[in-house]
Design a protein around this motif. Structure first.
Motif, mmCIF file in Angstrom:
data_model
loop_
_atom_site.group_PDB
_atom_site.id
_atom_site.type_symbol
_atom_site.label_atom_id
_atom_site.label_comp_id
_atom_site.label_asym_id
_atom_site.label_seq_id
_atom_site.Cartn_x
_atom_site.Cartn_y
_atom_site.Cartn_z
ATOM 1 N N GLU A 61 4.569 -10.383 7.524
ATOM 2 C CA GLU A 61 3.444 -10.254 6.753
ATOM 3 C C GLU A 61 2.154 -9.996 7.507
ATOM 4 O O GLU A 61 1.859 -10.796 8.419
ATOM 5 C CB GLU A 61 3.081 -11.513 5.644
ATOM 6 C CG GLU A 61 2.298 -11.218 4.682
ATOM 7 C CD GLU A 61 2.259 -12.195 3.431
ATOM 8 O OE1 GLU A 61 1.376 -12.041 2.589
ATOM 9 O OE2 GLU A 61 3.188 -13.055 3.299
ATOM 10 N N ASN A 62 1.106 -9.311 7.160
ATOM 11 C CA ASN A 62 -0.134 -8.929 7.838
ATOM 12 C C ASN A 62 -1.391 -9.293 6.773
ATOM 13 O O ASN A 62 -1.088 -8.634 5.658
ATOM 14 C CB ASN A 62 -0.112 -7.747 8.350
ATOM 15 C CG ASN A 62 -1.566 -7.295 9.145
ATOM 16 O OD1 ASN A 62 -2.327 -6.858 8.206
ATOM 17 N ND2 ASN A 62 -1.400 -7.611 10.519
ATOM 18 N N GLU A 63 -2.413 -9.930 7.039
ATOM 19 C CA GLU A 63 -3.430 -10.190 6.275
ATOM 20 C C GLU A 63 -3.796 -9.127 5.373
ATOM 21 O O GLU A 63 -4.212 -8.889 4.148
ATOM 22 C CB GLU A 63 -4.774 -10.702 6.912
ATOM 23 C CG GLU A 63 -4.283 -12.079 7.221
ATOM 24 C CD GLU A 63 -5.328 -12.872 7.919
ATOM 25 O OE1 GLU A 63 -6.560 -12.339 7.898
ATOM 26 O OE2 GLU A 63 -5.342 -14.027 8.574
ATOM 27 N N LYS A 64 -4.304 -7.770 6.102
ATOM 28 C CA LYS A 64 -4.687 -6.498 5.625
ATOM 29 C C LYS A 64 -3.475 -5.789 5.012
ATOM 30 O O LYS A 64 -4.104 -5.199 4.049
ATOM 31 C CB LYS A 64 -5.272 -5.729 6.924
ATOM 32 C CG LYS A 64 -6.690 -6.471 7.618
ATOM 33 C CD LYS A 64 -6.909 -5.694 8.630
ATOM 34 C CE LYS A 64 -8.289 -6.274 9.252
ATOM 35 N NZ LYS A 64 -8.773 -5.478 10.429
ATOM 36 N N ILE A 65 -2.483 -5.534 5.332
ATOM 37 C CA ILE A 65 -1.677 -4.793 4.739
ATOM 38 C C ILE A 65 -0.338 -5.287 4.167
ATOM 39 O O ILE A 65 0.365 -4.549 3.275
ATOM 40 C CB ILE A 65 -0.879 -3.744 5.839
ATOM 41 C CG1 ILE A 65 -0.194 -4.461 7.004
ATOM 42 C CG2 ILE A 65 -2.115 -2.854 6.505
ATOM 43 C CD1 ILE A 65 0.452 -3.659 8.011
ATOM 44 N N GLY A 66 -0.366 -6.503 4.059
ATOM 45 C CA GLY A 66 0.741 -7.237 3.257
ATOM 46 C C GLY A 66 1.902 -7.355 4.167
ATOM 47 O O GLY A 66 2.132 -7.300 5.345
ATOM 48 N N LYS A 67 3.119 -7.316 3.262
ATOM 49 C CA LYS A 67 4.510 -7.421 3.843
ATOM 50 C C LYS A 67 5.038 -6.005 4.160
ATOM 51 O O LYS A 67 4.694 -4.867 3.634
ATOM 52 C CB LYS A 67 5.515 -8.012 3.090
ATOM 53 C CG LYS A 67 5.135 -9.276 2.401
ATOM 54 C CD LYS A 67 6.182 -9.923 1.457
ATOM 55 C CE LYS A 67 5.890 -11.463 1.184
ATOM 56 N NZ LYS A 67 6.926 -12.173 0.175
ATOM 57 N N TYR A 68 5.663 -5.996 5.330
ATOM 58 C CA TYR A 68 6.067 -4.923 6.028
ATOM 59 C C TYR A 68 7.516 -5.094 6.602
ATOM 60 O O TYR A 68 7.783 -6.056 6.926
ATOM 61 C CB TYR A 68 5.355 -4.098 6.898
ATOM 62 C CG TYR A 68 4.853 -4.991 8.063
ATOM 63 C CD1 TYR A 68 5.334 -4.613 9.199
ATOM 64 C CD2 TYR A 68 3.962 -6.000 7.829
ATOM 65 C CE1 TYR A 68 5.003 -5.608 10.476
ATOM 66 C CE2 TYR A 68 3.409 -6.824 9.001
ATOM 67 C CZ TYR A 68 4.279 -6.640 10.212
ATOM 68 O OH TYR A 68 3.834 -7.349 11.272
ATOM 69 N N GLN A 152 -0.482 1.508 11.606
ATOM 70 C CA GLN A 152 -0.738 1.822 10.199
ATOM 71 C C GLN A 152 -1.871 2.618 9.785
ATOM 72 O O GLN A 152 -2.835 2.497 10.471
ATOM 73 C CB GLN A 152 -0.820 0.464 9.541
ATOM 74 C CG GLN A 152 -1.499 0.327 8.090
ATOM 75 C CD GLN A 152 -0.470 1.138 6.966
ATOM 76 O OE1 GLN A 152 0.788 1.344 7.263
ATOM 77 N NE2 GLN A 152 -1.039 1.464 6.144
ATOM 78 N N ASN A 162 7.156 -0.779 3.188
ATOM 79 C CA ASN A 162 7.638 -2.141 2.429
ATOM 80 C C ASN A 162 8.427 -1.640 1.223
ATOM 81 O O ASN A 162 8.692 -0.550 1.009
ATOM 82 C CB ASN A 162 6.385 -2.924 1.986
ATOM 83 C CG ASN A 162 5.402 -2.207 1.363
ATOM 84 O OD1 ASN A 162 5.711 -1.404 0.415
ATOM 85 N ND2 ASN A 162 4.009 -2.223 1.695
ATOM 86 N N GLU A 164 7.454 -1.588 -1.810
ATOM 87 C CA GLU A 164 6.843 -0.856 -2.672
ATOM 88 C C GLU A 164 6.610 0.523 -2.040
ATOM 89 O O GLU A 164 5.707 1.393 -2.865
ATOM 90 C CB GLU A 164 5.248 -1.315 -3.024
ATOM 91 C CG GLU A 164 5.604 -2.714 -3.785
ATOM 92 C CD GLU A 164 5.741 -3.906 -3.010
ATOM 93 O OE1 GLU A 164 5.255 -3.924 -2.166
ATOM 94 O OE2 GLU A 164 6.594 -4.815 -3.399
ATOM 95 N N THR A 165 7.002 0.877 -0.891
ATOM 96 C CA THR A 165 6.788 2.466 -0.523
ATOM 97 C C THR A 165 7.446 3.528 -1.314
ATOM 98 O O THR A 165 8.375 3.451 -1.723
ATOM 99 C CB THR A 165 7.240 2.442 1.164
ATOM 100 O OG1 THR A 165 6.694 1.447 1.813
ATOM 101 C CG2 THR A 165 7.159 3.783 1.591
#
Length: 169
Positions: A61-68, A152, A162, A164-165
């Protein structure tokens, strides 16, 4: 007479030496076989452990892009918006900056369906590449450490993967 005694002594010593060495050979060859079997078993276990660790995907998880999605080492996986289902349009210099991701057998994290992952054979170099929902997966060379997501949004065509892609078709 002395010659006969020397000859007998040498002959007896030779027989004793030959008898002793023939008894040692089976034991030493058994020991070698056991050592080889043990070494082979250890090597097979190490290869199995390495193969298993290389194929397990995980979510970070990254603060800006969420889970990946990442590989076991935490390196982000990307897709290229210019690719087509089961076809890579990234080759040459593109492939140098965006190396193909491939794993023969994947273990996928919760939220992903293993059946969404497949494999293609690239037309440009004949190598295999893993796909997600038909789209080839890549790394980004500037992601130097676990957790990096520098690829990204690059040129508005490179994106992390992720659960949801969705892919424009």
């Amino acid at each position: 007479m002395k010659t006969k005694i020397h000859f007998r002594t040498i002959l007896l010593a030779g027989i004793l030496f030959a008898g002793c060495s023939s008894q040692e050979k089976p034991e030493s060859s058994d020991a070698k076989e056991q050592a080889q079997e043990t070494t082979t078993e250890v090597n097979n276990e190490a290869e199995k452990d390495l193969a298993e660790s290389d194929t397990e995907l995980q979510l970070m998880e990254n603060e800006k892009i969420g889970k990946y999605l990442t590989n076991t080492e935490g390196m982000a996986l990307y897709y290229f918006a210019k690719d087509q289902p089961n076809t890579s349009n990234c080759s040459g210099d593109c492939l140098e900056n965006w190396p193909a991701f491939y794993s023969e057998d994947l273990s996928v994290p919760e939220g992903f369906n293993k059946e969404d992952f497949g494999t293609i054979t690239r037309a440009d170099n004949g190598e295999k590449q893993t796909t997600y929902k038909g789209y080839p997966l890549y790394y980004f060379v500037k992601d130097g450490a676990s957790g990096d997501v520098k690829g990204q949004g690059v040129k508005d065509v490179w994106f992390i993967v992720n659960s949801e892609t969705s892919f424009a078709q």
